[in-house]
Design a protein around this motif. Sequence first.
Motif, short mmCIF file in Angstrom:
data_model
loop_
_atom_site.label_atom_id
_atom_site.label_comp_id
_atom_site.label_asym_id
_atom_site.label_seq_id
_atom_site.Cartn_x
_atom_site.Cartn_y
_atom_site.Cartn_z
N GLN A 1 0.85 -1.20 0.00
CA GLN A 1 0.00 0.00 0.00
C GLN A 1 0.89 1.24 0.00
O GLN A 1 1.86 1.33 0.75
N ASP A 2 0.55 2.19 -0.88
CA ASP A 2 1.26 3.47 -0.95
C ASP A 2 2.77 3.31 -1.13
O ASP A 2 3.58 4.01 -0.51
N GLY A 3 3.15 2.35 -1.99
CA GLY A 3 4.56 2.17 -2.30
C GLY A 3 5.36 1.44 -1.24
O GLY A 3 6.58 1.31 -1.38
N GLN A 4 4.71 0.97 -0.18
CA GLN A 4 5.38 0.24 0.89
C GLN A 4 4.82 -1.18 0.99
O GLN A 4 3.64 -1.40 0.72
N PHE A 5 5.68 -2.14 1.36
CA PHE A 5 5.17 -3.48 1.59
C PHE A 5 5.48 -3.92 3.01
O PHE A 5 6.48 -3.51 3.61
N TYR A 6 4.59 -4.75 3.55
CA TYR A 6 4.69 -5.20 4.94
C TYR A 6 4.60 -6.73 4.96
O TYR A 6 3.72 -7.31 4.32
N PHE A 7 5.46 -7.36 5.72
CA PHE A 7 5.38 -8.81 5.88
C PHE A 7 4.05 -9.18 6.52
O PHE A 7 3.61 -8.58 7.50
N LEU A 8 3.39 -10.16 5.92
CA LEU A 8 2.10 -10.62 6.43
C LEU A 8 2.23 -11.98 7.11
O LEU A 8 1.90 -12.15 8.28
N GLU A 9 2.75 -12.95 6.36
CA GLU A 9 2.95 -14.29 6.90
C GLU A 9 3.72 -15.11 5.87
O GLU A 9 3.91 -14.68 4.73
N MET A 10 4.14 -16.29 6.28
CA MET A 10 4.78 -17.21 5.34
C MET A 10 3.98 -18.50 5.32
O MET A 10 3.68 -19.08 6.37
N ASN A 11 3.62 -18.93 4.13
CA ASN A 11 2.94 -20.21 3.97
C ASN A 11 4.00 -21.27 3.64
O ASN A 11 4.63 -21.23 2.58
N THR A 12 4.16 -22.21 4.56
CA THR A 12 5.23 -23.20 4.45
C THR A 12 4.76 -24.42 3.66
O THR A 12 4.81 -25.54 4.14
N ARG A 13 4.31 -24.16 2.46
CA ARG A 13 3.70 -25.22 1.64
C ARG A 13 3.56 -24.72 0.21
O ARG A 13 3.88 -23.57 -0.10
N LEU A 14 3.05 -25.57 -0.64
CA LEU A 14 2.66 -25.18 -1.98
C LEU A 14 1.37 -24.38 -1.90
O LEU A 14 0.50 -24.68 -1.09
N GLN A 15 1.25 -23.34 -2.73
CA GLN A 15 0.06 -22.50 -2.73
C GLN A 15 -0.95 -22.94 -3.79
O GLN A 15 -0.58 -23.49 -4.83
N VAL A 16 -2.22 -22.64 -3.56
CA VAL A 16 -3.26 -22.93 -4.55
C VAL A 16 -2.90 -22.29 -5.89
O VAL A 16 -3.10 -22.87 -6.95
N GLU A 17 -2.35 -21.08 -5.84
CA GLU A 17 -2.11 -20.30 -7.06
C GLU A 17 -0.74 -20.54 -7.68
O GLU A 17 -0.30 -19.78 -8.56
N HIS A 18 -0.06 -21.62 -7.31
CA HIS A 18 1.27 -21.88 -7.85
C HIS A 18 1.31 -22.02 -9.38
O HIS A 18 2.35 -21.74 -9.99
N PRO A 19 0.21 -22.46 -10.06
CA PRO A 19 0.31 -22.64 -11.51
C PRO A 19 0.64 -21.36 -12.29
O PRO A 19 1.25 -21.45 -13.37
N ILE A 20 0.29 -20.19 -11.78
CA ILE A 20 0.61 -18.99 -12.56
C ILE A 20 2.11 -18.68 -12.50
O ILE A 20 2.68 -18.14 -13.45
N THR A 21 2.75 -19.04 -11.39
CA THR A 21 4.21 -18.92 -11.33
C THR A 21 4.84 -19.91 -12.30
O THR A 21 5.82 -19.58 -12.99
N GLU A 22 4.29 -21.10 -12.37
CA GLU A 22 4.78 -22.09 -13.33
C GLU A 22 4.63 -21.58 -14.76
O GLU A 22 5.51 -21.78 -15.61
N ALA A 23 3.52 -20.90 -15.02
CA ALA A 23 3.24 -20.43 -16.38
C ALA A 23 4.24 -19.37 -16.84
O ALA A 23 4.65 -19.36 -18.00
N VAL A 24 4.64 -18.47 -15.94
CA VAL A 24 5.52 -17.38 -16.36
C VAL A 24 7.01 -17.73 -16.22
O VAL A 24 7.86 -17.05 -16.80
N THR A 25 7.33 -18.79 -15.46
CA THR A 25 8.74 -19.18 -15.32
C THR A 25 9.09 -20.43 -16.11
O THR A 25 10.28 -20.70 -16.35
N GLY A 26 8.08 -21.23 -16.49
CA GLY A 26 8.35 -22.48 -17.19
C GLY A 26 8.84 -23.59 -16.27
O GLY A 26 9.32 -24.63 -16.74
N LEU A 27 8.71 -23.40 -14.95
CA LEU A 27 9.16 -24.39 -13.98
C LEU A 27 7.97 -25.19 -13.44
O LEU A 27 6.86 -24.66 -13.32
N ASP A 28 8.20 -26.45 -13.12
CA ASP A 28 7.20 -27.30 -12.46
C ASP A 28 7.53 -27.31 -10.97
O ASP A 28 8.49 -27.93 -10.54
N LEU A 29 6.73 -26.59 -10.19
CA LEU A 29 7.04 -26.45 -8.77
C LEU A 29 6.91 -27.77 -8.01
O LEU A 29 7.65 -28.01 -7.05
#
Length: 589
Positions: A279-307
Amino acid sequence: MFERLLVANRGEIAVRVMRTAREMGITTIAVYSDADRDSMHVRYADEAYNLPGTTVRESYLNTERILEIIKRSGAQAVHPGYGFFSENTDFARAIESSGVVFVGPPPKAIEIMGDKISSRIAATAAGVAGVPGTAEVLQSAEEIITFGNQHGWPVAIKAAYGGGGRGMRVVHSASEAADALSSAQREALASFGRDECYLERYLTWPRHVEMQIIGDTHGNIVWLGERDCSCQRRHQKLIEESPAPDFPNDIRVQMGEAAVKVAKACGYYNAGTVEFLYQDGQFYFLEMNTRLQVEHPITEAVTGLDLVELQLRVAAGEPLGFAQHEVTHRGHAIEIRLNAEDPSAGRFIPSPGPITRFDRADGPGVRTDAGYEAGDAVSQYYDNLIAKLVVWAPDRERAIARAVRALHETKLEGVTTTIPADLAILTHPDFAAAQHSTKWVEDRLDLSALPVGPTANDTDTSPAPTEVVAEVNGKRVAVKLFLPDVGPTPASRTNQTSNASPTPRSARPQGSTSSSGSGSGNVTVPMQGTVVKVSVEVGQEVQVGDTVIVLEAMKMENSILAERNGTISEIKVQPGDTVGTGDVVAVIS
């Protein structure tokens, strides 16, 4: 590399993990509850074993039974997927203590980062600032009131051992604190087996931007790029995209480096996601998810990697094989979650039941990760995610156009889905201009014109061949029989399964989570679910909008409210009761 992998999960994530495992020549082993006996992930696996029981706690959160199946099946590794035990330190330790590989981070990292409170402490120690909040487990509503008065309202109660918006409640005033805390604790316990919660300041108009990281056991950690997950309802994501739009590259690099710092601070390896509010050009740590995310396929799509492949190779002790400067990004990807919910008027009411038709989108740059097929039933007992539609295009404008086209091609009938809301988001000028935030869907997006209910068609469900399922000593065995003139069995993929016997969707009253009942004074429920709280008693005066009961359906709590003023003359349910669509739970005189 191990040869036998047990996936301790269900639905689309179990199928997605098994697909990569199969490509790698790994035998896949599924587990299933009584309600999931003929689910898609069970049919897809090489082997499947029963977890007796229907509820999450009886089945997918039954550590003892899962350990028995691991031993019996000869599994050499366990992938937890997401949700359930994916961020449970005790489960990870139990797996490793049994001599089996846990496909995830070391238990100590889960302990630090899976607990959202200790993760805030660790991130601060690593020099990554978070949203103002508490670092202790909430003990009472008075602590919420004190925090709200000090930092300003609203504030957010969050599950310490959860994610995905489960166990999160926004508190707008002191009068809401007690009920919100009880509700958050109940939902956290039902979803993650732990009910600890903590507090955070609730930002006014933030975007949710998260950074995917991957590390190996040789000390290499890299960030793979960010995902914007700001389109949410009930603090749960609807649409995600990568890269984040209108996001400066210098901020991207800073966020990536911050994510790596957080990961290194807890000795992390395998896949993980560090989440931030921007927000307003600043970012704040929220949490870390120590697992695979539901939305991992879009990272796979833009990097070409199979997570998932990377996860399995890291778990087997292999190095990543690439460095940070070798990570490349191409084009733009969008993921749309297809949930069994009625989004009309912005209500997003859970919609369990049988899927009578499921035609997937096709064409260039389109991928569908599904946990269901036509004939399967979406159960009230579990998460309502049916599938994820993922599109890729050279740029964001074309990715949005492709997503809209693919949604129009997708035909999901028998249950009501979020597709109309997804289209409303993708075609809105605010989304095109990247002016949305985590509050945009609920506060500004007008969904009042969305149609109510499904448009189911009759379909020919004659099976050929007939599949008969036998369960021998708790292990599922499927046999195909070519028998002429034999009607479809409950196990047929193309027919309604025996997983559930819901009321036909056409008979479902069109109510909402904020208004149920009829002019006669009968308070009815708009979906199947389990009563978790009765908020009234016989003889109590109520007004329109007062909560009568709280119903849990598909891992979400839904308040069933009075539609008329009057006196409670009868209560027909108690906590723990299971109710069906249209059932009368109370009477107002």
